[in-house]
Design a protein around this motif. Structure first.
Motif, PDB file in Angstrom:
ATOM      1  N   TYR A 149       0.860  -1.175   0.000  1.00 31.95           N
ATOM      2  CA  TYR A 149       0.000   0.000   0.000  1.00 31.95           C
ATOM      3  C   TYR A 149       0.904   1.235   0.000  1.00 31.95           C
ATOM      4  O   TYR A 149       2.117   1.124  -0.030  1.00 31.95           O
ATOM      5  N   SER A 150       0.293   2.400   0.093  1.00 30.22           N
ATOM      6  CA  SER A 150       1.061   3.619   0.321  1.00 30.22           C
ATOM      7  C   SER A 150       0.221   4.555   1.181  1.00 30.22           C
ATOM      8  O   SER A 150      -1.004   4.455   1.221  1.00 30.22           O
ATOM      9  N   VAL A 151       0.910   5.446   1.883  1.00 28.34           N
ATOM     10  CA  VAL A 151       0.233   6.425   2.727  1.00 28.34           C
ATOM     11  C   VAL A 151      -0.569   7.335   1.800  1.00 28.34           C
ATOM     12  O   VAL A 151      -0.021   7.940   0.878  1.00 28.34           O
ATOM     13  N   THR A 152      -1.892   7.399   2.044  1.00 24.48           N
ATOM     14  CA  THR A 152      -2.764   8.188   1.174  1.00 24.48           C
ATOM     15  C   THR A 152      -3.163   9.521   1.778  1.00 24.48           C
ATOM     16  O   THR A 152      -3.520  10.445   1.054  1.00 24.48           O
ATOM     17  N   LEU A 153      -3.120   9.626   3.115  1.00 21.77           N
ATOM     18  CA  LEU A 153      -3.540  10.858   3.769  1.00 21.77           C
ATOM     19  C   LEU A 153      -2.873  10.938   5.132  1.00 21.77           C
ATOM     20  O   LEU A 153      -2.762   9.925   5.839  1.00 21.77           O
ATOM     21  N   HIS A 189      -0.711  12.190  14.643  1.00 22.41           N
ATOM     22  CA  HIS A 189       0.170  11.509  13.694  1.00 22.41           C
ATOM     23  C   HIS A 189      -0.588  10.416  12.940  1.00 22.41           C
ATOM     24  O   HIS A 189      -0.137   9.282  12.837  1.00 22.41           O
ATOM     25  N   VAL A 190      -1.747  10.768  12.411  1.00 22.12           N
ATOM     26  CA  VAL A 190      -2.633   9.816  11.744  1.00 22.12           C
ATOM     27  C   VAL A 190      -2.197   9.671  10.288  1.00 22.12           C
ATOM     28  O   VAL A 190      -2.114  10.656   9.553  1.00 22.12           O
ATOM     29  N   MET A 191      -1.901   8.431   9.901  1.00 21.73           N
ATOM     30  CA  MET A 191      -1.433   8.151   8.540  1.00 21.73           C
ATOM     31  C   MET A 191      -2.272   7.015   7.951  1.00 21.73           C
ATOM     32  O   MET A 191      -2.086   5.853   8.284  1.00 21.73           O
ATOM     33  N   TYR A 192      -3.210   7.378   7.060  1.00 20.37           N
ATOM     34  CA  TYR A 192      -4.105   6.410   6.428  1.00 20.37           C
ATOM     35  C   TYR A 192      -3.396   5.723   5.270  1.00 20.37           C
ATOM     36  O   TYR A 192      -2.674   6.364   4.513  1.00 20.37           O
ATOM     37  N   THR A 230      -5.152   2.398   3.795  1.00 21.66           N
ATOM     38  CA  THR A 230      -6.109   1.562   3.073  1.00 21.66           C
ATOM     39  C   THR A 230      -7.457   1.612   3.785  1.00 21.66           C
ATOM     40  O   THR A 230      -7.620   2.246   4.827  1.00 21.66           O
ATOM     41  N   LYS A 231      -8.424   0.920   3.193  1.00 26.12           N
ATOM     42  CA  LYS A 231      -9.776   0.832   3.743  1.00 26.12           C
ATOM     43  C   LYS A 231     -10.215  -0.617   3.605  1.00 26.12           C
ATOM     44  O   LYS A 231      -9.990  -1.240   2.564  1.00 26.12           O
ATOM     45  N   VAL A 232     -10.857  -1.162   4.646  1.00 26.21           N
ATOM     46  CA  VAL A 232     -11.348  -2.539   4.619  1.00 26.21           C
ATOM     47  C   VAL A 232     -12.808  -2.526   5.035  1.00 26.21           C
ATOM     48  O   VAL A 232     -13.135  -2.095   6.147  1.00 26.21           O
ATOM     49  N   SER A 233     -13.683  -2.978   4.155  1.00 29.95           N
ATOM     50  CA  SER A 233     -15.128  -3.037   4.430  1.00 29.95           C
ATOM     51  C   SER A 233     -15.653  -1.717   4.998  1.00 29.95           C
ATOM     52  O   SER A 233     -16.393  -1.699   5.982  1.00 29.95           O
ATOM     53  N   GLY A 234     -15.236  -0.610   4.416  1.00 35.76           N
ATOM     54  CA  GLY A 234     -15.694   0.700   4.846  1.00 35.76           C
ATOM     55  C   GLY A 234     -14.986   1.266   6.062  1.00 35.76           C
ATOM     56  O   GLY A 234     -15.305   2.363   6.512  1.00 35.76           O
ATOM     57  N   VAL A 235     -14.012   0.534   6.612  1.00 40.32           N
ATOM     58  CA  VAL A 235     -13.273   0.990   7.797  1.00 40.32           C
ATOM     59  C   VAL A 235     -11.888   1.469   7.357  1.00 40.32           C
ATOM     60  O   VAL A 235     -11.139   0.723   6.721  1.00 40.32           O
ATOM     61  N   ASN A 236     -11.560   2.720   7.683  1.00 40.66           N
ATOM     62  CA  ASN A 236     -10.241   3.266   7.355  1.00 40.66           C
ATOM     63  C   ASN A 236      -9.178   2.627   8.236  1.00 40.66           C
ATOM     64  O   ASN A 236      -9.358   2.504   9.446  1.00 40.66           O
ATOM     65  N   ILE A 237      -8.063   2.252   7.619  1.00 42.99           N
ATOM     66  CA  ILE A 237      -6.928   1.678   8.347  1.00 42.99           C
ATOM     67  C   ILE A 237      -5.839   2.741   8.378  1.00 42.99           C
ATOM     68  O   ILE A 237      -5.430   3.264   7.335  1.00 42.99           O
ATOM     69  N   LEU A 289       7.299   7.692  13.307  1.00 36.20           N
ATOM     70  CA  LEU A 289       6.615   7.264  12.087  1.00 36.20           C
ATOM     71  C   LEU A 289       6.152   8.472  11.276  1.00 36.20           C
ATOM     72  O   LEU A 289       6.302   8.515  10.057  1.00 36.20           O
ATOM     73  N   TRP A 290       5.619   9.484  11.958  1.00 41.45           N
ATOM     74  CA  TRP A 290       5.159  10.712  11.297  1.00 41.45           C
ATOM     75  C   TRP A 290       6.315  11.392  10.564  1.00 41.45           C
ATOM     76  O   TRP A 290       6.167  11.859   9.436  1.00 41.45           O
ATOM     77  N   SER A 291       7.483  11.441  11.198  1.00 46.13           N
ATOM     78  CA  SER A 291       8.663  12.050  10.571  1.00 46.13           C
ATOM     79  C   SER A 291       9.153  11.222   9.384  1.00 46.13           C
ATOM     80  O   SER A 291       9.662  11.758   8.413  1.00 46.13           O
ATOM     81  N   PHE A 292       8.997   9.911   9.470  1.00 50.19           N
ATOM     82  CA  PHE A 292       9.507   9.012   8.440  1.00 50.19           C
ATOM     83  C   PHE A 292       8.610   8.966   7.201  1.00 50.19           C
ATOM     84  O   PHE A 292       9.085   8.948   6.076  1.00 50.19           O
ATOM     85  N   GLY A 293       7.299   8.918   7.401  1.00 49.76           N
ATOM     86  CA  GLY A 293       6.387   8.647   6.298  1.00 49.76           C
ATOM     87  C   GLY A 293       5.595   9.833   5.815  1.00 49.76           C
ATOM     88  O   GLY A 293       4.793  10.392   6.552  1.00 49.76           O
ATOM     89  N   ASP A 294       5.807  10.226   4.580  1.00 50.66           N
ATOM     90  CA  ASP A 294       5.030  11.274   3.939  1.00 50.66           C
ATOM     91  C   ASP A 294       3.923  10.617   3.107  1.00 50.66           C
ATOM     92  O   ASP A 294       3.894   9.387   2.954  1.00 50.66           O
ATOM     93  N   GLN A 295       3.041  11.433   2.570  1.00 51.57           N
ATOM     94  CA  GLN A 295       2.032  10.904   1.659  1.00 51.57           C
ATOM     95  C   GLN A 295       2.755  10.236   0.494  1.00 51.57           C
ATOM     96  O   GLN A 295       3.712  10.780  -0.045  1.00 51.57           O
ATOM     97  N   GLY A 296       2.351   9.020   0.164  1.00 53.89           N
ATOM     98  CA  GLY A 296       2.990   8.254  -0.898  1.00 53.89           C
ATOM     99  C   GLY A 296       4.031   7.269  -0.418  1.00 53.89           C
ATOM    100  O   GLY A 296       4.473   6.410  -1.187  1.00 53.89           O
ATOM    101  N   THR A 297       4.456   7.354   0.866  1.00 56.59           N
ATOM    102  CA  THR A 297       5.431   6.398   1.387  1.00 56.59           C
ATOM    103  C   THR A 297       4.859   4.984   1.307  1.00 56.59           C
ATOM    104  O   THR A 297       3.695   4.754   1.650  1.00 56.59           O
TER     105      THR A 297
END
Length: 187
Positions: free
Chosen positions: A110-114, A129-132, A134-141, A173-181
């Motif tokens: 996957y990749s960080v989308t938001l 530090h919320v990093m979305y 994917t989504k599973v059965s309508g639940v954001n991961i 994790l927030w410092s490491f991962g940008d959108q698209g990571t």
């Protein structure tokens, strides 16, 4: 009557001013502190606990799971309930335990989308530090940590996709991962 400047002159002046401001801020940022990765001074110890959080004084964190991909990425193991932050060379710079929600993503890439700095989680806990990714059965991961640093209470039958972690690990994790990571989920 005063002469009016044409609109192109205003646009040119504003653009030049904005460019100068950005350059000044970039120069100022370049002179500020820069994050550095902790350098381990040896090989992982045979007695090192695979469940301990990495700290600058700890030995090198354990390697990410086999078949977790290549290059810079976040690796999440469903079975180990653990995350690795892996640099471009494939070396894990940090690993830490997590508390998964009640809904889990399927193994895959996957990749960080938001990214959202802070909000109230679907369980009512204030998180940051919320990093979305994917989504599973309508639940954001998403990865996140509680603002107060606590671990989440039992879910009481709710469908929750938050993967929580200790506060210092959430900041890392927030410092490491940008959108698209890249995010790799393994069993």
């Amino acid at each position: 009557m005063a002469a009016r400047l044409p609109s192109w002159a205003w646009v040119t002046g504003l653009t030049a001013g904005a460019t100068a401001a950005v350059v000044a801020l970039a120069v100022q940022a370049n002179h500020g502190p820069h994050p550095t990765a902790a350098v381990a001074d040896g090989k992982p110890s045979a007695t090192a606990s695979p469940h301990a959080s990495a700290t600058p004084h700890a030995s090198a964190p354990p390697a990410p799971p086999a078949a977790s991909g290549e290059g810079r990425r976040i690796v999440y193991s469903l079975g180990e309930k653990r995350v690795w932050l892996v640099d471009a060379t494939g070396k894990a710079n940090r690993t830490f335990p997590v508390w998964p929600g009640t809904v889990s993503p399927q193994p895959g890439r996957y990749s960080v989308t938001l990214r959202i700095q802070s909000l109230k989680g679907s369980d009512g806990v204030e998180i940051e530090h919320v990093m979305y990714f994917t989504k599973v059965s309508g639940v954001n991961i998403a990865f996140s940590n509680a603002l107060d640093g606590s671990s989440p209470p039992p879910a009481d039958g709710k469908k929750l996709g938050g993967i929580r972690m200790p506060k210092p690990d959430g900041a890392a994790l927030w410092s490491f991962g940008d959108q698209g990571t890249s995010v790799t989920v393994v069993s």
